[in-house]
Design a protein around this motif. Structure first.
Motif, short mmCIF file in Angstrom:
data_model
loop_
_atom_site.label_atom_id
_atom_site.label_comp_id
_atom_site.label_asym_id
_atom_site.label_seq_id
_atom_site.Cartn_x
_atom_site.Cartn_y
_atom_site.Cartn_z
N THR A 2 0.85 -1.21 0.00
CA THR A 2 0.00 0.00 0.00
C THR A 2 0.88 1.25 0.00
N ASN A 4 -5.32 5.98 3.84
CA ASN A 4 -5.15 4.59 3.40
C ASN A 4 -3.83 4.01 3.91
N SER A 5 -2.78 4.83 3.86
CA SER A 5 -1.47 4.34 4.28
C SER A 5 -1.46 4.08 5.78
N ALA A 14 -3.33 1.00 6.68
CA ALA A 14 -2.53 -0.20 6.40
C ALA A 14 -1.46 -0.39 7.47
#
Ligand SMILES: *Cc1c(COP(=O)(O)O)cnc(C)c1O
Length: 454
Positions: A411, A441-442, A445
């Motif tokens: 990711t 999003n990072s 993750a």
């Protein structure tokens, strides 16, 4: 021009555009399958010419598989910017022009564009207009170039011409650096014959700032290397105080501001670099936070003549126009690509506010990353002053495992480092492309992976 040139360039354009469009979704670091595809580039040395179109197709298809998506929005390794579309386009144009930037007689345009870029950079940073400058490959060579000017100047004050006489038998130059000095400064010092271990290393505080009280009384010609933006923590040495306390005719103060110097462009952040404009020289990368393509570093030197003495060669064969700035008088290289073109394009297209916006946005992302990771009960090891975040996920071993798993997940990509004896993951946000969504999003993750590892 024959038709095949246009066809080839068109193909490169199509492939490159597809590549850039794919960056949002592809895994950041190539996986095993992609790396295997890359090995198709290794075939027996061709004895006969091959069809250029076929070769370009192979390069594009197989070569691209082995690339790291640093131009994409979720690469947080080392300190690496992306390239903006217009600077990439300018890079292509400059490539097509195929200019040798050594002299105004090899390229009036390349020499002229460098001059404008230099003028704009000095204005952006608030440095004196009369500074000299050199456009080199990166901050390593920029540091080398600045320190060569320092060496030349300090020794000439002692009646020693280092360019002609060399270093054997020369008066000694002392060099003072911080314990957190970037390794490339040590490399530059070693290449200059000043030695990478013949140094006074000054201890730092917990965020990596040089402790000014630990700097011993200076004796004789001395170079002090300070940092604007530590590669781990992003911290700034107390440059203002160091300059006020130690500046003298026998002392040269160099600022390694490979990425940190760019904060001077932001009204909100420039207080971090207070007093930096009083230094003698500065090294900075354009390929980091200005987001131009590799390779692009800049050396800036207050005493332009010191830079010229260190770098110029005079010979009758290099005929140039008298009175015009000759790029090769300021750089280690003679022949060079016209890298001023991309810097000109970046500044012309973004303007002061556009550059500041990228810097400020990256720093806001870093603050957010530190906040979310510490809310998830992971330890932030640095004061987040600009765009660098150091995080520990627990023991050194666990942190190493989490880093490895994050890298494999694809990711985003973050590297590992050691900070004051502890293993840390380093998140560096330096790309113009990174959005809030990319950060969310990072971070999702990272936290998910760290929780799984337990
Ligand atoms: C990146 C960096 C360098 C070296 O720059 P290159 O462009 O890789 O040569 C030097 N100092 C600092 C603080 C850096 O972040």
């Amino acid at each position: 021009m024959d038709k095949s040139t246009r066809k080839l360039l068109q193909k490169a354009f199509d492939n490159a555009s597809e590549y850039r469009e794919s960056l949002d979704n592809r895994c950041v670091f190539p996986d095993a399958k992609m790396l295997k595809e890359m090995t198709k580039l290794d075939f027996p040395l061709p004895e006969k010419p091959n069809d250029p179109e076929m070769i370009l197709e192979l390069l594009s298809k197989s070569g691209s598989q082995g690339t790291v998506a640093v131009a994409g929005p979720r690469y947080f390794g080392f300190v690496i910017g992306g390239s903006t579309p217009v600077t990439l386009a300018a890079n292509w144009l400059a490539g097509a022009w195929d200019q040798n930037c050594g002299m105004d007689t090899t390229s009036p345009m390349a020499a002229f564009v460098e001059e404008i870029s230099l003028k704009w950079l000095l204005e952006l940073y608030g440095f004196p207009k009369a500074c000299g400058g050199a456009f080199v490959t990166g901050a390593t060579m920029a540091g080398f170039t600045c320190l060569a000017a320092a060496r030349s100047h300090l020794l000439s004050r002692k009646g020693w011409d280092v360019e002609k006489q060399g270093l054997f038998g020369a008066p000694l130059i002392n060099v003072t650096v911080s314990e957190e000095v970037h390794i490339t400064i040590l490399k530059a010092l070693s290449m200059l014959g000043l030695g990478s271990e013949r140094l006074t290393k000054i201890p730092t505080d917990k965020n990596g700032r040089m402790l000014i009280d630990k700097i011993p009384k200076l004796k004789g010609p001395t170079i002090i290397c300070v940092q604007a933006g530590d590669v781990n923590t992003g911290c700034f040495d107390p440059v203002d105080e160091i300059i006020d306390k130690f500046k003298s005719d026998d002392v040269w103060i160099h600022v390694d501001g490979a990425f940190g110097l760019w904060v001077l462009v932001s009204k909100k952040l420039k207080h971090l670099g207070k007093g930096i404009e009083k230094a003698d020289s500065w090294s900075v990368d354009a390929h980091k936070w200005l987001n131009v393509p590799y390779d692009s570093g800049i050396a800036l030197v207050r005493n332009k003549e010191a830079l010229r003495s260190a770098m110029s060669i005079s010979t009758s064969y290099l005929k140039s126009t008298p009175g015009k700035r000759q790029p090769n008088e300021f750089t280690p290289e003679l022949s060079r690509r016209a890298r001023g073109v991309e810097i000109w394009t970046a500044i012309a297209s973004l303007g002061r506010e556009g550059i500041a916006e990228i810097i400020e946005r990256c720093c806001a992302h870093a603050k957010k990353a530190a906040k979310r990771l510490s809310e998830a009960e992971y330890k932030i090891l640095n004061d987040v002053v600009i765009n660098q975040v150091l995080v520990s996920f627990g023991s050194d071993e666990k942190t190493e495992n989490v880093i490895k798993a994050i890298q494999e997940d694809g990711t985003c990509w973050c590297g590992g480092t050691k900070w004051k004896g502890h293993t840390a993951m380093r998140i560096s946000i330096s790309s113009w492309t990174t959005t809030d969504e990319d950060m969310d999003n990072s971070l999702d993750a990272m936290i998910r992976i760290a929780k799984n590892i337990g």
